[in-house]
Design a protein around this motif. Structure first.
Motif, PDB file in Angstrom:
ATOM      1  N   SER A 110       0.837  -1.211   0.000  1.00  0.00           N
ATOM      2  CA  SER A 110       0.000   0.000   0.000  1.00  0.00           C
ATOM      3  C   SER A 110       0.865   1.251   0.000  1.00  0.00           C
ATOM      4  O   SER A 110       1.976   1.248   0.544  1.00  0.00           O
ATOM      5  N   LEU A 111       0.334   2.296  -0.600  1.00  0.00           N
ATOM      6  CA  LEU A 111       1.071   3.559  -0.651  1.00  0.00           C
ATOM      7  C   LEU A 111       1.124   4.207   0.723  1.00  0.00           C
ATOM      8  O   LEU A 111       2.095   4.878   1.071  1.00  0.00           O
ATOM      9  N   LYS A 112       0.076   3.988   1.509  1.00  0.00           N
ATOM     10  CA  LYS A 112       0.053   4.527   2.859  1.00  0.00           C
ATOM     11  C   LYS A 112       1.240   3.976   3.663  1.00  0.00           C
ATOM     12  O   LYS A 112       1.926   4.706   4.381  1.00  0.00           O
ATOM     13  N   LEU A 113       1.480   2.694   3.496  1.00  0.00           N
ATOM     14  CA  LEU A 113       2.610   2.070   4.193  1.00  0.00           C
ATOM     15  C   LEU A 113       3.939   2.572   3.616  1.00  0.00           C
ATOM     16  O   LEU A 113       4.888   2.836   4.360  1.00  0.00           O
ATOM     17  N   ALA A 114       3.995   2.722   2.298  1.00  0.00           N
ATOM     18  CA  ALA A 114       5.217   3.242   1.666  1.00  0.00           C
ATOM     19  C   ALA A 114       5.548   4.626   2.216  1.00  0.00           C
ATOM     20  O   ALA A 114       6.703   4.928   2.536  1.00  0.00           O
ATOM     21  N   GLU A 115       4.509   5.458   2.373  1.00  0.00           N
ATOM     22  CA  GLU A 115       4.716   6.814   2.900  1.00  0.00           C
ATOM     23  C   GLU A 115       5.217   6.769   4.335  1.00  0.00           C
ATOM     24  O   GLU A 115       6.137   7.503   4.709  1.00  0.00           O
ATOM     25  N   ALA A 116       4.622   5.914   5.129  1.00  0.00           N
ATOM     26  CA  ALA A 116       5.036   5.798   6.535  1.00  0.00           C
ATOM     27  C   ALA A 116       6.485   5.315   6.624  1.00  0.00           C
ATOM     28  O   ALA A 116       7.277   5.832   7.418  1.00  0.00           O
ATOM     29  N   LEU A 117       6.842   4.347   5.814  1.00  0.00           N
ATOM     30  CA  LEU A 117       8.212   3.832   5.834  1.00  0.00           C
ATOM     31  C   LEU A 117       9.205   4.909   5.396  1.00  0.00           C
ATOM     32  O   LEU A 117      10.240   5.109   6.026  1.00  0.00           O
ATOM     33  N   GLU A 118       8.867   5.604   4.320  1.00  0.00           N
ATOM     34  CA  GLU A 118       9.744   6.655   3.808  1.00  0.00           C
ATOM     35  C   GLU A 118      10.016   7.713   4.887  1.00  0.00           C
ATOM     36  O   GLU A 118      11.156   8.117   5.113  1.00  0.00           O
ATOM     37  N   ARG A 119       8.933   8.132   5.548  1.00  0.00           N
ATOM     38  CA  ARG A 119       9.054   9.153   6.588  1.00  0.00           C
ATOM     39  C   ARG A 119       9.963   8.675   7.714  1.00  0.00           C
ATOM     40  O   ARG A 119      10.856   9.374   8.178  1.00  0.00           O
ATOM     41  N   ARG A 120       9.767   7.450   8.140  1.00  0.00           N
ATOM     42  CA  ARG A 120      10.550   6.905   9.250  1.00  0.00           C
ATOM     43  C   ARG A 120      12.004   6.638   8.861  1.00  0.00           C
ATOM     44  O   ARG A 120      12.910   6.784   9.670  1.00  0.00           O
ATOM     45  N   LEU A 121      12.200   6.245   7.618  1.00  0.00           N
ATOM     46  CA  LEU A 121      13.574   5.997   7.146  1.00  0.00           C
ATOM     47  C   LEU A 121      14.356   7.306   7.095  1.00  0.00           C
ATOM     48  O   LEU A 121      15.562   7.334   7.358  1.00  0.00           O
ATOM     49  N   GLU A 122      13.647   8.373   6.792  1.00  0.00           N
ATOM     50  CA  GLU A 122      14.292   9.679   6.759  1.00  0.00           C
ATOM     51  C   GLU A 122      14.771  10.045   8.169  1.00  0.00           C
ATOM     52  O   GLU A 122      15.887  10.506   8.350  1.00  0.00           O
ATOM     53  N   VAL A 123      13.905   9.797   9.141  1.00  0.00           N
ATOM     54  CA  VAL A 123      14.264  10.069  10.536  1.00  0.00           C
ATOM     55  C   VAL A 123      15.503   9.262  10.936  1.00  0.00           C
ATOM     56  O   VAL A 123      16.407   9.763  11.602  1.00  0.00           O
ATOM     57  N   ALA A 150      -0.442  -4.111  -9.785  1.00  0.00           N
ATOM     58  CA  ALA A 150       0.987  -4.020  -9.467  1.00  0.00           C
ATOM     59  C   ALA A 150       1.772  -3.041 -10.359  1.00  0.00           C
ATOM     60  O   ALA A 150       2.604  -2.292  -9.843  1.00  0.00           O
ATOM     61  N   PRO A 151       1.518  -2.997 -11.687  1.00  0.00           N
ATOM     62  CA  PRO A 151       2.318  -2.069 -12.506  1.00  0.00           C
ATOM     63  C   PRO A 151       2.157  -0.607 -12.090  1.00  0.00           C
ATOM     64  O   PRO A 151       3.155   0.118 -11.961  1.00  0.00           O
ATOM     65  N   ALA A 152       0.924  -0.182 -11.831  1.00  0.00           N
ATOM     66  CA  ALA A 152       0.711   1.213 -11.415  1.00  0.00           C
ATOM     67  C   ALA A 152       1.329   1.462 -10.042  1.00  0.00           C
ATOM     68  O   ALA A 152       1.902   2.525  -9.779  1.00  0.00           O
ATOM     69  N   PHE A 153       1.237   0.471  -9.186  1.00  0.00           N
ATOM     70  CA  PHE A 153       1.821   0.611  -7.846  1.00  0.00           C
ATOM     71  C   PHE A 153       3.339   0.759  -7.933  1.00  0.00           C
ATOM     72  O   PHE A 153       3.938   1.612  -7.272  1.00  0.00           O
ATOM     73  N   ALA A 154       3.958  -0.067  -8.764  1.00  0.00           N
ATOM     74  CA  ALA A 154       5.422   0.006  -8.928  1.00  0.00           C
ATOM     75  C   ALA A 154       5.820   1.396  -9.413  1.00  0.00           C
ATOM     76  O   ALA A 154       6.815   1.969  -8.953  1.00  0.00           O
ATOM     77  N   GLN A 155       5.036   1.936 -10.331  1.00  0.00           N
ATOM     78  CA  GLN A 155       5.326   3.260 -10.861  1.00  0.00           C
ATOM     79  C   GLN A 155       5.201   4.325  -9.766  1.00  0.00           C
ATOM     80  O   GLN A 155       6.013   5.230  -9.656  1.00  0.00           O
ATOM     81  N   ALA A 156       4.176   4.156  -8.926  1.00  0.00           N
ATOM     82  CA  ALA A 156       3.922   5.137  -7.865  1.00  0.00           C
ATOM     83  C   ALA A 156       5.017   5.133  -6.803  1.00  0.00           C
ATOM     84  O   ALA A 156       5.149   6.074  -6.028  1.00  0.00           O
ATOM     85  N   LEU A 157       5.826   4.084  -6.753  1.00  0.00           N
ATOM     86  CA  LEU A 157       6.892   4.011  -5.743  1.00  0.00           C
ATOM     87  C   LEU A 157       8.141   4.788  -6.157  1.00  0.00           C
ATOM     88  O   LEU A 157       9.024   5.039  -5.333  1.00  0.00           O
ATOM     89  N   ALA A 158       8.204   5.170  -7.425  1.00  0.00           N
ATOM     90  CA  ALA A 158       9.422   5.819  -7.943  1.00  0.00           C
ATOM     91  C   ALA A 158       9.882   7.027  -7.120  1.00  0.00           C
ATOM     92  O   ALA A 158      11.076   7.177  -6.867  1.00  0.00           O
ATOM     93  N   PRO A 159       8.967   7.889  -6.657  1.00  0.00           N
ATOM     94  CA  PRO A 159       9.436   9.069  -5.904  1.00  0.00           C
ATOM     95  C   PRO A 159       9.978   8.775  -4.500  1.00  0.00           C
ATOM     96  O   PRO A 159      10.568   9.655  -3.890  1.00  0.00           O
ATOM     97  N   PHE A 160       9.781   7.582  -4.000  1.00  0.00           N
ATOM     98  CA  PHE A 160      10.226   7.285  -2.635  1.00  0.00           C
ATOM     99  C   PHE A 160      11.723   6.967  -2.636  1.00  0.00           C
ATOM    100  O   PHE A 160      12.135   5.872  -2.987  1.00  0.00           O
TER     101      PHE A 160
END
Ligand SMILES: *Cc1c(COP(=O)(O)O)cnc(C)c1O
Length: 256
Positions: A110-123, A150-160
């Protein structure tokens, strides 16, 4: 030899046996044995047994389904050079723990989880290898994205920037029927091809598929990483429903 060091030696020997079976599966389909990595799955295995297996020279990586269990063991074994992969579903509010100690997370869906992980990894000032989990079995109890999403999801992960996408992960259907299990593995390969077509240059080389009961089939179908627990550490005390809530029928196949 103490019981514990004998146990560690046995685990190390089991790892070698699994590696030989992996190499034989590779040979059957003309693949190089180095093209597949073994991730030992250490859930329910006590830290002291893992320490003994490490001392015996066999264990360098651990795959854990639950983040709480993984954290505790990573802390208890912090003095060892072990890498930790979290391979099970993760709640967004636990992203911070994974960001702290894990080297890889294999159940991103999920993108919500990707966002949470990205934020925490930054910390934490860290990056994390991630695998997109795909539901190839159609079983509702399994987490993971629908193959078509899955293809659209993979694409959406590019900015992380802190999530390093390595590939895809799946759990095959719980069935003793070889054809049905292999169909799941083939579906994951097809999803990989679709992602590559939609996003040329996408980094999805890794295919994490195959467990104790089916890793040889997975390798024959193209797995680059197999997640093997019971064939290395022996049967688990807890039923699989504990790890895959909602799983209706128990797996019919027996694992050694
Ligand atoms: C437990 C588990 C495995 C390994 O299963 P075994 O039957 O012990 O080989 C693989 N993948 C995931 C996600 C798991 O939770």
């Amino acid at each position: 030899m103490s019981d514990l060091s004998a146990d560690g030696a046995l685990i190390a020997a089991n790892i070698e046996t699994v590696k030989q079976r992996m190499a034989a599966a590779c040979a059957r389909v003309g693949r190089a044995p180095e093209s597949v990595t073994l991730l030992p799955v250490t859930k329910t295995v006590l830290a002291e047994r893992l320490r003994a297996a490490y001392a015996a020279g066999g264990l360098r990586q651990c795959g854990e389904n639950k983040v709480q269990e993984a954290r505790e063991k990573a802390e208890a074994l912090a003095d060892l050079d072990l890498s930790w992969s979290v391979i099970g579903h993760l709640q967004t509010n636990k992203a911070k723990y994974v960001a702290r100690f894990a080297d890889a997370f294999q159940a991103l869906d999920s993108l919500k989880l990707a966002e949470a992980l990205e934020r925490r990894l930054e910390v934490e000032g860290r990056t994390l290898d991630v695998f997109i989990q795909v539901n190839t079995s159609g079983e509702e109890s399994k987490f993971g994205l629908e193959p078509s999403a899955a293809p659209a999801f993979a694409q959406a992960l590019a900015p992380f920037e802190r999530l390093k996408v390595r590939g895809l992960m799946t759990l095959a259907i719980f069935s003793a029927e070889e054809a049905a299990v292999r169909a799941c593995f083939r579906r994951l390969c097809a999803v990989q091809a679709e992602i590559r077509e939609a996003t040329p240059g996408a980094q999805v080389d890794e295919l994490s598929m195959g467990m104790s009961g089916d890793f040889e089939w997975a390798i024959e179908e193209g797995a680059t990483l197999v997640r093997v627990g019971q064939a290395i550490f022996g049967p688990r005390p807890l039923p699989d429903e504990h790890y895959w809530p909602g799983l209706g029928s128990k797996r019919e196949k027996e694992t050694p």
